[in-house]
Write an enzyme that holds these catalytic residues in place. Structure first.
Site, PDB file in Angstrom:
ATOM      1  N   LYS A   1       0.850  -1.202   0.000  1.00 48.62           N
ATOM      2  CA  LYS A   1       0.000   0.000   0.000  1.00 48.62           C
ATOM      3  C   LYS A   1       0.878   1.241   0.000  1.00 48.62           C
ATOM      4  O   LYS A   1       2.086   1.154   0.226  1.00 48.62           O
ATOM      5  CB  LYS A   1      -0.942  -0.024   1.207  1.00 48.62           C
ATOM      6  CG  LYS A   1      -0.256   0.024   2.559  1.00 48.62           C
ATOM      7  CD  LYS A   1      -1.249  -0.297   3.670  1.00 48.62           C
ATOM      8  CE  LYS A   1      -0.572  -0.486   4.996  1.00 48.62           C
ATOM      9  NZ  LYS A   1      -0.856   0.516   5.978  1.00 48.62           N
TER      10      LYS A   1
ATOM     11  N   TYR B   1      17.176  29.402   8.213  1.00 51.82           N
ATOM     12  CA  TYR B   1      15.979  30.106   8.708  1.00 51.82           C
ATOM     13  C   TYR B   1      15.963  30.187  10.229  1.00 51.82           C
ATOM     14  O   TYR B   1      16.217  29.192  10.922  1.00 51.82           O
ATOM     15  CB  TYR B   1      14.715  29.380   8.253  1.00 51.82           C
ATOM     16  CG  TYR B   1      14.361  29.639   6.799  1.00 51.82           C
ATOM     17  CD1 TYR B   1      14.028  30.920   6.363  1.00 51.82           C
ATOM     18  CD2 TYR B   1      14.374  28.603   5.880  1.00 51.82           C
ATOM     19  CE1 TYR B   1      13.706  31.150   5.036  1.00 51.82           C
ATOM     20  CE2 TYR B   1      14.048  28.822   4.555  1.00 51.82           C
ATOM     21  CZ  TYR B   1      13.716  30.110   4.136  1.00 51.82           C
ATOM     22  OH  TYR B   1      13.399  30.339   2.818  1.00 51.82           O
TER      23      TYR B   1
ATOM     24  N   MET C   1      12.931  24.322   2.049  1.00 52.28           N
ATOM     25  CA  MET C   1      12.137  23.568   1.070  1.00 52.28           C
ATOM     26  C   MET C   1      13.045  22.796   0.090  1.00 52.28           C
ATOM     27  O   MET C   1      12.763  21.653  -0.270  1.00 52.28           O
ATOM     28  CB  MET C   1      11.231  24.518   0.282  1.00 52.28           C
ATOM     29  CG  MET C   1      10.242  23.810  -0.611  1.00 52.28           C
ATOM     30  SD  MET C   1       9.245  24.944  -1.578  1.00 52.28           S
ATOM     31  CE  MET C   1       8.225  25.707  -0.342  1.00 52.28           C
TER      32      MET C   1
HETATM   33  C1  LIG Z   1      -3.907  -4.096   8.511  1.00 50.03           C
HETATM   34  C2  LIG Z   1      -2.428  -4.052   8.306  1.00 50.03           C
HETATM   35  N1  LIG Z   1      -1.763  -5.212   8.156  1.00 50.03           N
HETATM   36  C3  LIG Z   1      -0.431  -5.239   7.978  1.00 50.03           C
HETATM   37  C4  LIG Z   1       0.315  -4.081   7.943  1.00 50.03           C
HETATM   38  C5  LIG Z   1       1.813  -4.161   7.765  1.00 50.03           C
HETATM   39  O1  LIG Z   1       2.478  -3.708   8.915  1.00 50.03           O
HETATM   40  P1  LIG Z   1       4.077  -3.575   8.911  1.00 50.03           P
HETATM   41  O2  LIG Z   1       4.413  -2.551   7.873  1.00 50.03           O
HETATM   42  O3  LIG Z   1       4.418  -3.103  10.280  1.00 50.03           O
HETATM   43  O4  LIG Z   1       4.594  -4.911   8.574  1.00 50.03           O
HETATM   44  C6  LIG Z   1      -0.329  -2.865   8.114  1.00 50.03           C
HETATM   45  C7  LIG Z   1       0.460  -1.624   8.122  1.00 50.03           C
HETATM   46  O5  LIG Z   1       0.015  -0.528   8.349  1.00 50.03           O
HETATM   47  C8  LIG Z   1      -1.749  -2.843   8.301  1.00 50.03           C
HETATM   48  O6  LIG Z   1      -2.417  -1.696   8.480  1.00 50.03           O
END
Ligand SMILES: Cc1ncc(COP(=O)(O)O)c(C=O)c1O
Length: 355
Positions: free
Chosen positions: A35, A251, A299
């Protein structure tokens, strides 16, 4: 001439880490969590490179799953947020995407569909209180789903503090999970990176692994030297200047020279995703040296105290994070976590892929 600031992604390192984590997962199936554009590493190049080594992928959004399918990824894909409407659910069936079901209206959409998904993942809220059904509902919902014609219902939950398996929160979650999934007929999934690395004893036939896949070290766990950082943020020195004791830099004049000093300016900033919150002293690799950040991140630029580094010519290579300094070290100096640094890089710095 192309800008020297870029993000090198070592796909071979991700493949290597997948092998390390597969071994750590034992007989569990391995789901690579890709993701948020594979935690900033590029979901399509990552997924296509490791598809032969993992059993499935997880994304947060339907759109992310569609992008993978469009790129030719054929392994199963789980959508962790599940469908947001009945059309999303129909799309899951059409593209053979596994939906997570975590709230009542998703069950209604499922019931109403003529063509059902073969497999759904049922999220159980064991104590993180973010998503999921009450543990006591799990068995009856599963019966209803099976009566509707769904062949497999995978029980899943997420640990809020997997890195501390003996904490009160983890123990409560594991106990709740254990009773909710006793006599579960189908597969189960509890383990994330931390639980996989710790081989936490709990029912779980699927490990969902994200951060460790990219070489991230889990805060609170002993460093695993086998995990290779896949992302290296690099740049080069743009300019150097000598300043006098008492002069300030950047800054707000946050950093003041306690001695006559040499400052190197590096063309990377929060516009690229280097954290604005990085404190003075955050390590920056310049050539062979690790030198401290000096002054507020701009930036487009940062300033580094290279007084103790000898001759620093313009264009000398700089590493903001990678093998050294590690992204988790930089995150620590910026009051954040490596997960955030990986995922909030902007598109300005181009990504270069090494296989
Ligand atoms: C539902 C779920 N499963 C698995 C994972 C994977 O976790 P990790 O990146 O700590 O292995 C995440 C990460 O946010 C998650 O939200």
């Amino acid at each position: 001439m192309p800008r020297s600031t870029r993000i090198n992604i070592d796909l071979g390192a991700i493949l290597h880490n997948a092998g390390v984590l597969r071994a750590a997962a034992g007989d569990k199936h391995v789901m690579a969590v890709v993701k948020a554009d594979a935690y900033g590493h590029g979901a399509v190049p990552v997924a296509t490179h490791i598809e032969g080594t993992v059993d499935a992928f997880a994304v947060a959004l339907i759109e992310e799953a569609v992008t993978l399918r469009d790129a030719g990824v054929t392994k199963p894909i789980l959508v962790l947020e599940g469908p947001h409407c009945s059309v999303d659910l129909a799309l899951c069936v059409h593209l053979n995407i596994w939906p997570t079901l975590h709230r009542a209206d998703q069950l209604d959409w499922c019931h109403a569909l003529t063509e059902k998904p073969e497999q759904v993942w049922l999220k159980i809220d064991t104590g993180m209180h973010r998503l999921g059904f009450q543990p006591v509902q799990a068995q009856s919902i599963t019966q209803q789903l099976k009566a509707d014609g769904i062949k497999a219902v995978v029980a899943m939950s997420h640990l809020a503090a997997a890195e501390t398996p003996d904490s009160e929160l983890s123990v409560t979650q594991k106990t709740t999970w254990d009773s909710a999934t006793t006599h579960w007929e189908d597969e189960t999934s509890l383990h994330n990176s931390a639980a996989t690395r710790l081989a936490t004893p709990a029912r779980s036939t699927w490990a969902r692994i994200g951060y460790a896949l990219y070489g991230g070290q889990i805060e609170g766990l002993e460093r695993d030297p086998r995990l290779k950082p896949a992302m290296t943020l690099v740049s080069s020195v743009l300019a150097t200047r000598r300043i006098t004791q008492g002069d300030s830099v950047g800054y707000g004049g946050r950093w003041t020279a306690e001695r006559d000093s040499v400052i190197a300016t590096v063309p990377v900033g929060y516009g690229d995703g280097y954290p604005w919150a990085a404190a003075d002293g955050t390590p920056v690799a310049i050539g062979e040296h690790l030198a401290p950040l000096a002054g507020r991140v701009s930036m487009d630029m940062i300033t580094v105290d290279v007084t103790d580094c000898g001759e620093i010519p313009c264009d000398m290579p700089v590493t903001l994070w990678g093998d050294q300094p590690h992204i988790d070290t930089v995150a620590c100096h910026a009051g954040t976590i490596g997960y955030e640094l990986m995922t909030r890089l902007t598109q300005r710095a181009p990504r270069h892929y090494l296989r």
